[in-house]
Design a protein around this motif. Structure first.
Motif, short mmCIF file in Angstrom:
data_model
loop_
_atom_site.label_atom_id
_atom_site.label_comp_id
_atom_site.label_asym_id
_atom_site.label_seq_id
_atom_site.Cartn_x
_atom_site.Cartn_y
_atom_site.Cartn_z
N SER A 140 0.88 -1.20 -0.12
CA SER A 140 -0.10 -0.10 0.20
C SER A 140 0.91 1.22 -0.02
O SER A 140 0.58 2.25 -0.69
N SER A 141 2.01 1.32 0.71
CA SER A 141 2.68 2.51 0.71
C SER A 141 3.45 2.89 -0.56
O SER A 141 3.37 4.06 -1.09
N THR A 142 4.07 2.12 -1.06
CA THR A 142 4.64 2.17 -2.53
C THR A 142 3.34 2.53 -3.52
O THR A 142 3.77 3.35 -4.20
N ALA A 143 2.46 1.73 -3.41
CA ALA A 143 1.47 2.16 -4.47
C ALA A 143 0.76 3.47 -4.42
O ALA A 143 0.61 4.31 -5.18
N GLU A 144 0.55 4.03 -2.95
CA GLU A 144 0.24 5.26 -2.72
C GLU A 144 1.14 6.39 -3.28
O GLU A 144 0.83 7.32 -3.77
N ALA A 145 2.47 6.09 -2.96
CA ALA A 145 3.59 7.09 -3.43
C ALA A 145 3.22 7.15 -4.91
O ALA A 145 3.68 8.33 -5.39
N TRP A 146 3.39 6.23 -5.62
CA TRP A 146 2.83 6.16 -7.14
C TRP A 146 2.00 6.88 -7.58
O TRP A 146 2.13 7.68 -8.55
N LEU A 147 0.68 6.75 -7.05
CA LEU A 147 -0.39 7.43 -7.54
C LEU A 147 -0.26 8.79 -6.94
O LEU A 147 -0.88 9.82 -7.75
N GLU A 148 0.39 9.18 -5.86
CA GLU A 148 0.32 10.67 -5.68
C GLU A 148 1.30 11.17 -6.59
O GLU A 148 1.27 12.33 -7.04
N SER A 149 2.54 10.85 -6.98
CA SER A 149 3.43 11.18 -7.99
C SER A 149 2.48 11.35 -9.48
O SER A 149 2.76 12.43 -10.17
N ILE A 150 1.70 10.56 -9.83
CA ILE A 150 0.94 10.74 -11.02
C ILE A 150 -0.08 12.03 -10.89
O ILE A 150 -0.27 12.87 -11.87
#
Length: 285
Positions: free
Chosen positions: A69-79
């Protein structure tokens, strides 16, 4: 483009599972558990010479979101951050689903925004080293668009190359654990008002044709070099408007030169009759 973050997200979960159970059992279950982990659809809606948008829909599978969840959330925030930098809009349907809309006003702006979004420069080397995407392999993404103006319509020749050969789940000794094809569902869609034609070449992907030829859908191949090439026409509002103005002026001049003089002659008053001059008496002898 940073699609390879998927490999890292899934890899974290697989590596932890391998330490807790037998490797053979995990490798047997991974394709079943992770099929369709990520749905990533990229589309270009090219409506006219002066209007269009880049549309993206990303959905993370439940299992993938739960385990990383933490890595996926960071990626979505980057988008989200990159979208707003390009004056686009982001809609978060849930914590694992996102839709992106980035408008463009012409072909040059489309290419510029598309390449900026998928090849971001998000800070200094020190900042990049500490970002969640720093340790994942870069993926080459490059779009090119050649246009020619034929007054009423614009001819477009689009080339797009996406190198996904570095995308995969790799173990610590460098062997491929899972083929990326079981992790990702990737599509590239082009919508045009008058339809498009895919160009055939040795390494070009062939699309699926939908909506009476006005929509082309390419299924991208993870782990491979993807090359897309197409040509299409879009209407030119500027050219069409100029033609309408020219026709209006031409008709106005015709009416003025041909009809108005005839109307003027039909309404002309007859000349007044001259009054007879009174005769003068001859007073001479």
């Amino acid at each position: 483009m940073k699609l390879a973050v998927f490999g890292r997200i899934v890899g974290e979960w697989i590596w932890g599972s391998m330490r807790r159970s037998r490797v053979g059992l995990v490798l047997l279950l991974v394709p079943l558990l992770l099929t369709g982990c990520v749905e990533y659809d990229v589309g270009i809606n090219f409506e006219s010479q002066t209007h269009g948008e880049i549309v993206q829909h990303i959905q993370l599978g439940e299992r993938l979101k739960a385990f990383s969840s933490s890595t996926a959330e960071a990626w979505l925030e980057s988008i989200d951050r990159r979208t707003r930098q390009l004056h686009g809009q982001v809609k978060r349907s849930s914590d694992r689903e996102i839709t992106v809309n980035i408008p463009f006003n012409n072909g040059a702006e489309l290419v510029d925004k598309f390449n900026q979004f998928f090849n971001p420069d998000e800070g200094s080397p020190g900042q990049l080293a500490s970002s969640p995407e720093a340790q994942i392999p870069d993926i080459s993404s490059q779009m090119a668009l050649r246009q020619r103006n034929f007054l009423l319509a614009i001819y477009n020749h689009l080339n797009y190359e996406l190198d996904l050969r570095s995308l995969g789940v790799i173990s610590s000794n460098g062997t491929v654990i899972v083929s990326p094809g079981v992790l990702l569902d990737l599509e590239f869609t082009l919508n045009t008002p008058w339809g498009a034609t895919a160009l055939v070449s040795d390494n070009a992907l062939m699309p699926e044709i939908r909506n009476n030829g006005r929509q082309l859908v390419w299924i991208l191949q993870p782990g491979q070099l993807n090359h897309l090439e197409t040509r299409f026409w879009v209407p030119s509002p500027i050219g069409i408007g100029a033609l309408i103005i020219a026709l209006f002026v031409t008709v106005s001049i015709f009416l003025k030169d041909k009809l108005l003089p005839a109307l003027g002659m039909g309404q002309r008053k007859p000349p007044k009759a001259k009054k007879p001059q009174p005769e003068t008496a001859n007073l001479g002898g």
